[in-house]
Design an enzyme around this catalytic site. Sequence first.
Site, PDB file in Angstrom:
ATOM      1  N   ASN A 182      55.821 -18.529   8.590  1.00  0.00           N
ATOM      2  CA  ASN A 182      55.896 -19.810   9.315  1.00  0.00           C
ATOM      3  C   ASN A 182      54.743 -19.962  10.308  1.00  0.00           C
TER       4      ASN A 182
ATOM      5  N   ARG B 235      53.247 -16.571  14.667  1.00  0.00           N
ATOM      6  CA  ARG B 235      52.398 -15.667  15.448  1.00  0.00           C
ATOM      7  C   ARG B 235      51.133 -16.388  15.917  1.00  0.00           C
TER       8      ARG B 235
ATOM      9  N   ASP C  67      60.013 -21.098   7.409  1.00  0.00           N
ATOM     10  CA  ASP C  67      60.611 -20.339   8.505  1.00  0.00           C
ATOM     11  C   ASP C  67      61.904 -19.714   7.992  1.00  0.00           C
ATOM     12  N   ILE C  68      61.888 -18.410   7.794  1.00  0.00           N
ATOM     13  CA  ILE C  68      63.062 -17.799   7.150  1.00  0.00           C
ATOM     14  C   ILE C  68      64.248 -17.656   8.117  1.00  0.00           C
TER      15      ILE C  68
ATOM     16  N   ARG D 184      57.480  -9.250  17.054  1.00  0.00           N
ATOM     17  CA  ARG D 184      57.392  -7.798  17.139  1.00  0.00           C
ATOM     18  C   ARG D 184      56.907  -7.199  18.464  1.00  0.00           C
TER      19      ARG D 184
ATOM     20  N   THR E 259      61.258   0.172  13.250  1.00  0.00           N
ATOM     21  CA  THR E 259      60.455   0.806  14.292  1.00  0.00           C
ATOM     22  C   THR E 259      60.998   2.185  14.679  1.00  0.00           C
TER      23      THR E 259
ATOM     24  N   TYR F  35      63.271  -6.644  21.919  1.00  0.00           N
ATOM     25  CA  TYR F  35      62.694  -6.547  20.570  1.00  0.00           C
ATOM     26  C   TYR F  35      63.247  -5.320  19.828  1.00  0.00           C
ATOM     27  N   HIS F  36      63.178  -4.147  20.476  1.00  0.00           N
ATOM     28  CA  HIS F  36      63.654  -2.931  19.811  1.00  0.00           C
ATOM     29  C   HIS F  36      65.163  -3.031  19.507  1.00  0.00           C
TER      30      HIS F  36
ATOM     31  N   LYS G 108      65.810  -4.630  16.223  1.00  0.00           N
ATOM     32  CA  LYS G 108      65.563  -3.715  15.096  1.00  0.00           C
ATOM     33  C   LYS G 108      66.749  -2.758  14.923  1.00  0.00           C
TER      34      LYS G 108
ATOM     35  N   LEU H 227      46.907   1.895  22.041  1.00  0.00           N
ATOM     36  CA  LEU H 227      45.632   2.491  21.629  1.00  0.00           C
ATOM     37  C   LEU H 227      44.578   1.408  21.385  1.00  0.00           C
TER      38      LEU H 227
ATOM     39  N   THR I 150      44.308   1.106  31.159  1.00  0.00           N
ATOM     40  CA  THR I 150      45.526   0.789  31.914  1.00  0.00           C
ATOM     41  C   THR I 150      46.703   1.689  31.524  1.00  0.00           C
TER      42      THR I 150
ATOM     43  N   ARG J  52      57.460  -1.494  32.634  1.00  0.00           N
ATOM     44  CA  ARG J  52      58.587  -1.272  31.721  1.00  0.00           C
ATOM     45  C   ARG J  52      59.596  -0.300  32.319  1.00  0.00           C
TER      46      ARG J  52
HETATM   47  P1  NAD Z   1      52.787  -9.793  13.466  1.00  0.00           P
HETATM   48  O1  NAD Z   1      53.430 -10.547  14.572  1.00  0.00           O
HETATM   49  O2  NAD Z   1      51.309  -9.689  13.429  1.00  0.00           O
HETATM   50  O3  NAD Z   1      53.285 -10.386  12.066  1.00  0.00           O
HETATM   51  C1  NAD Z   1      54.566 -10.919  11.848  1.00  0.00           C
HETATM   52  C2  NAD Z   1      54.405 -12.134  10.930  1.00  0.00           C
HETATM   53  O4  NAD Z   1      55.703 -12.692  10.678  1.00  0.00           O
HETATM   54  C3  NAD Z   1      53.567 -13.246  11.577  1.00  0.00           C
HETATM   55  O5  NAD Z   1      52.582 -13.695  10.689  1.00  0.00           O
HETATM   56  C4  NAD Z   1      54.597 -14.335  11.914  1.00  0.00           C
HETATM   57  O6  NAD Z   1      54.038 -15.642  11.849  1.00  0.00           O
HETATM   58  C5  NAD Z   1      55.652 -14.095  10.823  1.00  0.00           C
HETATM   59  N1  NAD Z   1      57.012 -14.548  11.189  1.00  0.00           N
HETATM   60  C6  NAD Z   1      57.711 -14.248  12.321  1.00  0.00           C
HETATM   61  N2  NAD Z   1      58.908 -14.871  12.292  1.00  0.00           N
HETATM   62  C7  NAD Z   1      58.973 -15.554  11.117  1.00  0.00           C
HETATM   63  C8  NAD Z   1      59.940 -16.404  10.521  1.00  0.00           C
HETATM   64  N3  NAD Z   1      61.075 -16.692  11.150  1.00  0.00           N
HETATM   65  N4  NAD Z   1      59.688 -16.935   9.304  1.00  0.00           N
HETATM   66  C9  NAD Z   1      58.510 -16.674   8.655  1.00  0.00           C
HETATM   67  N5  NAD Z   1      57.542 -15.905   9.181  1.00  0.00           N
HETATM   68  C10 NAD Z   1      57.764 -15.346  10.401  1.00  0.00           C
HETATM   69  O7  NAD Z   1      53.454  -8.337  13.470  1.00  0.00           O
HETATM   70  P2  NAD Z   1      52.934  -6.989  12.763  1.00  0.00           P
HETATM   71  O8  NAD Z   1      52.263  -6.175  13.799  1.00  0.00           O
HETATM   72  O9  NAD Z   1      52.247  -7.304  11.502  1.00  0.00           O
HETATM   73  O10 NAD Z   1      54.327  -6.306  12.443  1.00  0.00           O
HETATM   74  C11 NAD Z   1      54.989  -6.557  11.218  1.00  0.00           C
HETATM   75  C12 NAD Z   1      56.331  -5.858  11.209  1.00  0.00           C
HETATM   76  O11 NAD Z   1      56.136  -4.462  11.388  1.00  0.00           O
HETATM   77  C13 NAD Z   1      57.231  -6.338  12.346  1.00  0.00           C
HETATM   78  O12 NAD Z   1      58.535  -6.530  11.874  1.00  0.00           O
HETATM   79  C14 NAD Z   1      57.165  -5.206  13.346  1.00  0.00           C
HETATM   80  O13 NAD Z   1      58.379  -5.102  14.043  1.00  0.00           O
HETATM   81  C15 NAD Z   1      56.891  -3.989  12.491  1.00  0.00           C
HETATM   82  N6  NAD Z   1      56.126  -2.956  13.218  1.00  0.00           N
HETATM   83  C16 NAD Z   1      54.890  -3.236  13.732  1.00  0.00           C
HETATM   84  C17 NAD Z   1      54.200  -2.238  14.428  1.00  0.00           C
HETATM   85  C18 NAD Z   1      52.839  -2.466  15.052  1.00  0.00           C
HETATM   86  O14 NAD Z   1      52.337  -1.565  15.752  1.00  0.00           O
HETATM   87  N7  NAD Z   1      52.194  -3.616  14.837  1.00  0.00           N
HETATM   88  C19 NAD Z   1      54.777  -0.966  14.562  1.00  0.00           C
HETATM   89  C20 NAD Z   1      56.043  -0.725  14.028  1.00  0.00           C
HETATM   90  C21 NAD Z   1      56.707  -1.741  13.357  1.00  0.00           C
HETATM   91  N1  USQ Z   2      51.271   1.371  27.603  1.00  0.00           N
HETATM   92  C1  USQ Z   2      50.388   1.741  28.596  1.00  0.00           C
HETATM   93  N2  USQ Z   2      49.353   0.908  28.861  1.00  0.00           N
HETATM   94  C2  USQ Z   2      49.139  -0.267  28.197  1.00  0.00           C
HETATM   95  C3  USQ Z   2      50.040  -0.621  27.168  1.00  0.00           C
HETATM   96  C4  USQ Z   2      51.105   0.215  26.911  1.00  0.00           C
HETATM   97  O1  USQ Z   2      50.516   2.790  29.222  1.00  0.00           O
HETATM   98  O2  USQ Z   2      48.166  -0.965  28.504  1.00  0.00           O
HETATM   99  C5  USQ Z   2      52.410   2.269  27.284  1.00  0.00           C
HETATM  100  C6  USQ Z   2      53.779   1.580  27.335  1.00  0.00           C
HETATM  101  O3  USQ Z   2      54.305   1.566  28.647  1.00  0.00           O
HETATM  102  C7  USQ Z   2      54.572   2.419  26.356  1.00  0.00           C
HETATM  103  C8  USQ Z   2      53.531   2.875  25.334  1.00  0.00           C
HETATM  104  O4  USQ Z   2      52.256   2.678  25.944  1.00  0.00           O
HETATM  105  O5  USQ Z   2      55.058   3.564  26.980  1.00  0.00           O
HETATM  106  C9  USQ Z   2      53.574   2.122  24.016  1.00  0.00           C
HETATM  107  O6  USQ Z   2      53.445   0.736  24.230  1.00  0.00           O
HETATM  108  P1  USQ Z   2      52.920  -0.226  23.066  1.00  0.00           P
HETATM  109  O7  USQ Z   2      52.781  -1.601  23.636  1.00  0.00           O
HETATM  110  O8  USQ Z   2      51.726   0.367  22.428  1.00  0.00           O
HETATM  111  O9  USQ Z   2      54.091  -0.121  21.984  1.00  0.00           O
HETATM  112  P2  USQ Z   2      55.566  -0.733  21.922  1.00  0.00           P
HETATM  113  O10 USQ Z   2      55.825  -1.687  23.013  1.00  0.00           O
HETATM  114  O11 USQ Z   2      56.528   0.389  21.747  1.00  0.00           O
HETATM  115  O12 USQ Z   2      55.554  -1.567  20.550  1.00  0.00           O
HETATM  116  C10 USQ Z   2      54.687  -1.298  19.448  1.00  0.00           C
HETATM  117  C11 USQ Z   2      54.752  -2.516  18.515  1.00  0.00           C
HETATM  118  C12 USQ Z   2      56.168  -2.674  17.963  1.00  0.00           C
HETATM  119  C13 USQ Z   2      56.575  -1.364  17.287  1.00  0.00           C
HETATM  120  C14 USQ Z   2      56.460  -0.178  18.247  1.00  0.00           C
HETATM  121  C15 USQ Z   2      56.623   1.154  17.518  1.00  0.00           C
HETATM  122  O13 USQ Z   2      54.371  -3.706  19.224  1.00  0.00           O
HETATM  123  O14 USQ Z   2      56.190  -3.735  17.018  1.00  0.00           O
HETATM  124  O15 USQ Z   2      57.894  -1.464  16.827  1.00  0.00           O
HETATM  125  O16 USQ Z   2      55.107  -0.141  18.755  1.00  0.00           O
HETATM  126  S1  USQ Z   2      57.332   2.392  18.553  1.00  0.00           S
HETATM  127  O17 USQ Z   2      56.602   2.425  19.830  1.00  0.00           O
HETATM  128  O18 USQ Z   2      57.231   3.643  17.858  1.00  0.00           O
HETATM  129  O19 USQ Z   2      58.710   1.989  18.815  1.00  0.00           O
END
Ligand code: NAD
Ligand code: USQ
Length: 406
Positions: free
Chosen positions: A32, A35, A74-75, A101, A145, A189-190, A193, A247, A261, A330
């Site tokens: 949809n 993002r 939009d699912i 996410r 996650t 968010y978490h 999940k 990272l 940071t 946080r």
């Molecule tokens: P992202 O936000 O870049 O991508 C999500 C996509 O889903 C976007 O393009 C958004 O437009 C679409 N979307 C959201 N809601 C929707 C809806 N209702 N209908 C249709 N489309 C919709 O996120 P990402 O980083 O690519 O993450 C993808 C998945 O992987 C997420 O579910 C996230 O929780 C999981 N994940 C991401 C990370 C990470 O570090 N990026 C880590 C662990 C898990």
């Molecule tokens: N952190 C810092 N400085 C920053 C940003 C973050 O110290 O500038 C710290 C946060 O406080 C946290 C850790 O880094 O302790 C991770 O934060 P993050 O923003 O990198 O990750 P998180 O919020 O956990 O979320 C991301 C993705 C999410 C995914 C998750 C996997 O956005 O979609 O589910 O990583 S996990 O962390 O394994 O749950």
Amino acid sequence: MKIAIFGGDGFVGWPTTLHLSDQGHEVHVIDNLSRRWIDTELGVQSLTPMDSIQERCRIWHDLTGRRINFHLLDIAKEYERLKVWLGEQKPDVVIHFAEQRAAPYSMKTDRHKVYTVDNNMNATHNLLAALVETDIDAHLIHLGTMGVYGYSSVGAAIPEGYLDVTVETLDGGRAQQEILYPTKPGSVYHMTKSMDQILFQFYAQNDGLRITDLHQGIVWGTHTEQTRRHEQLINRFDYDGDYGTVLNRFLIQAAIGYPLTVHGSGGQTRAFIHIQDSVRCIALAMGDAPQAGERVRIFNQMTETHRVRDLAAMISGLTGAEVVNLPNPRKEAAENDLVVRNAQFLELGLDPTTLAEGLLEEVVDVARKYAYRIDRTRVPAVSAWTRALGQKVERDPEGKKLRSVS
Ligand code: NAD
Ligand code: USQ
């Protein structure tokens, strides 16, 4: 195979789309574009210049002759359209990325909490109900996650989804049970999940849906083999205080001379995986589908763990960047250990890309190359988990007063 990729325009979804199309599958992206709208809401943009999804698909077709079909849907809100689409297209595999996410975005205000729960819970449940109703027997792969486990240190490795427990029975005996690992989400968010896990458990048990849940760590990096093939196929790269993950944020901070940071002492240990490995894992999971009636198959999709302060030291060592310890916005443990089992993907043949191999390339090829697109005012993480924590996060690392969180 015919593959439906929900959320295929996102950071993990787009390279997955290209990878699977490159393998010869018929790929459909359903998104949809929420993002992209959130970028507009936050006044930020991807570090990398991203084309529209239609343009990305056109470039891929010109380059390879393969078609990626895009559907705007939009699912979470359009259940009937989703059901009709699935019933007509009958995909063999459905990959579900379509959720909000970012943990900081989900904690920004009550409105953001409500949006995240509405969007994520409805997206997942609509998909499950529509799969049952259309009776198409697709393999559903969901991106979950590592955060569902929480990050506590109990001195034991985190298993892949399930925990064997012994309970005392009423007659004083002992009974063995296998349960989902107790969930301990650290943000709204978490939490969504964690709730997804229960939905999956119910539909696998009640309707025989074939479901794989990938408990993924923090994804880092930008390029995959396919996104490298053309400048306009480049992946999204989030760096702002809400969507940028730790990272990737440190990499761009180093590139623009912004202090790294670190929240609090930086003793938080997290799991990581490179974007190329994330995409490979999804393809590996596709080849290892559960049978109808089996429990949900859960994989831990991560390759290494690091403490935040060690990451900062590593990047500072590579680039000379300054490191600052900021008040943590946080509510999370200041220090934790994290030992995670990931044997299933290694057994399926995953050969991890390590931080040590990929980091320098990211600094040079991506962070420095696109540094001119960074808006410094969007770097601070202003989203706080509670009001009290918000009051402590008043100034950015450069000493400027931050805008209020609303
Ligand atoms: P992202 O936000 O870049 O991508 C999500 C996509 O889903 C976007 O393009 C958004 O437009 C679409 N979307 C959201 N809601 C929707 C809806 N209702 N209908 C249709 N489309 C919709 O996120 P990402 O980083 O690519 O993450 C993808 C998945 O992987 C997420 O579910 C996230 O929780 C999981 N994940 C991401 C990370 C990470 O570090 N990026 C880590 C662990 C898990
Ligand atoms: N952190 C810092 N400085 C920053 C940003 C973050 O110290 O500038 C710290 C946060 O406080 C946290 C850790 O880094 O302790 C991770 O934060 P993050 O923003 O990198 O990750 P998180 O919020 O956990 O979320 C991301 C993705 C999410 C995914 C998750 C996997 O956005 O979609 O589910 O990583 S996990 O962390 O394994 O749950």
